[in-house]
Motif scaffolding. Structure first.
Motif, PDB file in Angstrom:
ATOM      1  N   ASN A   1       0.825  -1.207   0.000  1.00 41.53           N
ATOM      2  CA  ASN A   1       0.000   0.000   0.000  1.00 41.53           C
ATOM      3  C   ASN A   1       0.859   1.257   0.000  1.00 41.53           C
ATOM      4  O   ASN A   1       0.561   2.223  -0.706  1.00 41.53           O
ATOM      5  CB  ASN A   1      -0.939   0.012   1.201  1.00 41.53           C
ATOM      6  CG  ASN A   1      -2.070  -0.967   1.049  1.00 41.53           C
ATOM      7  OD1 ASN A   1      -2.358  -1.447  -0.040  1.00 41.53           O
ATOM      8  ND2 ASN A   1      -2.700  -1.290   2.151  1.00 41.53           N
ATOM      9  N   ILE A   2       1.917   1.266   0.786  1.00 36.99           N
ATOM     10  CA  ILE A   2       2.793   2.447   0.854  1.00 36.99           C
ATOM     11  C   ILE A   2       3.499   2.667  -0.481  1.00 36.99           C
ATOM     12  O   ILE A   2       3.566   3.797  -0.980  1.00 36.99           O
ATOM     13  CB  ILE A   2       3.795   2.308   2.019  1.00 36.99           C
ATOM     14  CG1 ILE A   2       3.052   2.387   3.351  1.00 36.99           C
ATOM     15  CG2 ILE A   2       4.873   3.393   1.942  1.00 36.99           C
ATOM     16  CD1 ILE A   2       3.892   2.060   4.557  1.00 36.99           C
ATOM     17  N   ILE A   3       4.023   1.595  -1.076  1.00 38.55           N
ATOM     18  CA  ILE A   3       4.687   1.711  -2.384  1.00 38.55           C
ATOM     19  C   ILE A   3       3.707   2.229  -3.427  1.00 38.55           C
ATOM     20  O   ILE A   3       4.029   3.120  -4.228  1.00 38.55           O
ATOM     21  CB  ILE A   3       5.300   0.358  -2.800  1.00 38.55           C
ATOM     22  CG1 ILE A   3       6.477   0.025  -1.896  1.00 38.55           C
ATOM     23  CG2 ILE A   3       5.726   0.379  -4.271  1.00 38.55           C
ATOM     24  CD1 ILE A   3       7.005  -1.384  -2.050  1.00 38.55           C
ATOM     25  N   CYS A   4       2.498   1.687  -3.425  1.00 36.87           N
ATOM     26  CA  CYS A   4       1.487   2.127  -4.387  1.00 36.87           C
ATOM     27  C   CYS A   4       1.102   3.580  -4.153  1.00 36.87           C
ATOM     28  O   CYS A   4       0.904   4.337  -5.107  1.00 36.87           O
ATOM     29  CB  CYS A   4       0.263   1.224  -4.310  1.00 36.87           C
ATOM     30  SG  CYS A   4       0.569  -0.424  -4.968  1.00 36.87           S
ATOM     31  N   TYR A   5       0.999   3.959  -2.895  1.00 39.03           N
ATOM     32  CA  TYR A   5       0.657   5.338  -2.573  1.00 39.03           C
ATOM     33  C   TYR A   5       1.726   6.299  -3.108  1.00 39.03           C
ATOM     34  O   TYR A   5       1.410   7.336  -3.697  1.00 39.03           O
ATOM     35  CB  TYR A   5       0.503   5.489  -1.068  1.00 39.03           C
ATOM     36  CG  TYR A   5      -0.379   6.606  -0.616  1.00 39.03           C
ATOM     37  CD1 TYR A   5      -1.113   7.371  -1.499  1.00 39.03           C
ATOM     38  CD2 TYR A   5      -0.483   6.915   0.729  1.00 39.03           C
ATOM     39  CE1 TYR A   5      -1.923   8.397  -1.066  1.00 39.03           C
ATOM     40  CE2 TYR A   5      -1.297   7.939   1.178  1.00 39.03           C
ATOM     41  CZ  TYR A   5      -2.008   8.678   0.273  1.00 39.03           C
ATOM     42  OH  TYR A   5      -2.804   9.698   0.701  1.00 39.03           O
ATOM     43  N   VAL A   6       2.986   5.953  -2.941  1.00 41.63           N
ATOM     44  CA  VAL A   6       4.084   6.791  -3.441  1.00 41.63           C
ATOM     45  C   VAL A   6       4.034   6.877  -4.965  1.00 41.63           C
ATOM     46  O   VAL A   6       4.189   7.964  -5.549  1.00 41.63           O
ATOM     47  CB  VAL A   6       5.448   6.256  -2.951  1.00 41.63           C
ATOM     48  CG1 VAL A   6       6.599   6.934  -3.659  1.00 41.63           C
ATOM     49  CG2 VAL A   6       5.568   6.431  -1.443  1.00 41.63           C
ATOM     50  N   LEU A   7       3.803   5.745  -5.638  1.00 44.19           N
ATOM     51  CA  LEU A   7       3.733   5.751  -7.102  1.00 44.19           C
ATOM     52  C   LEU A   7       2.573   6.607  -7.605  1.00 44.19           C
ATOM     53  O   LEU A   7       2.717   7.361  -8.566  1.00 44.19           O
ATOM     54  CB  LEU A   7       3.604   4.324  -7.639  1.00 44.19           C
ATOM     55  CG  LEU A   7       4.876   3.485  -7.612  1.00 44.19           C
ATOM     56  CD1 LEU A   7       4.559   2.043  -7.942  1.00 44.19           C
ATOM     57  CD2 LEU A   7       5.903   4.045  -8.575  1.00 44.19           C
ATOM     58  N   VAL A   8       1.432   6.511  -6.940  1.00 40.96           N
ATOM     59  CA  VAL A   8       0.276   7.316  -7.356  1.00 40.96           C
ATOM     60  C   VAL A   8       0.547   8.800  -7.104  1.00 40.96           C
ATOM     61  O   VAL A   8       0.155   9.647  -7.912  1.00 40.96           O
ATOM     62  CB  VAL A   8      -1.005   6.831  -6.646  1.00 40.96           C
ATOM     63  CG1 VAL A   8      -2.154   7.796  -6.840  1.00 40.96           C
ATOM     64  CG2 VAL A   8      -1.389   5.447  -7.163  1.00 40.96           C
TER      65      VAL A   8
END
Length: 80
Positions: free
Chosen positions: A5-12
């Motif tokens: 979730n954190i990685i995806c949040y950063v990418l978004v």
């Protein structure tokens, strides 16, 4: 799942900043970094950002408890 979730949040967030720069200043940061909008690097980044956004949409549905960005404390769970 928290790390995903954190990685995806950063990418978004990177994708959102790129769209903001493009909308305000007509500057595509990802294309600038990879020397063009249709280079292999740019396409990979765009696909990763898209997959991250899809994950953040379906993750709360899969987990049934909403989007988690932190681990739950075991003591807090025991007291509840």
């Amino acid at each position: 799942m928290v790390i995903a979730n954190i990685i995806c949040y950063v990418l978004v967030l990177i994708g959102a900043l790129n769209w903001g720069l493009f909308g305000m200043f007509d500057f595509n940061f990802v294309s600038w970094v990879f020397q063009g909008p249709r280079t292999v690097g740019s396409i990979i980044v765009y696909v990763l950002i898209t997959l991250a956004a899809i994950w953040l949409i379906i993750s709360p549905i899969i987990s049934g408890s909403g989007l988690r960005l932190a681990m739950k404390d075991k003591k807090a769970q025991e007291n509840v």
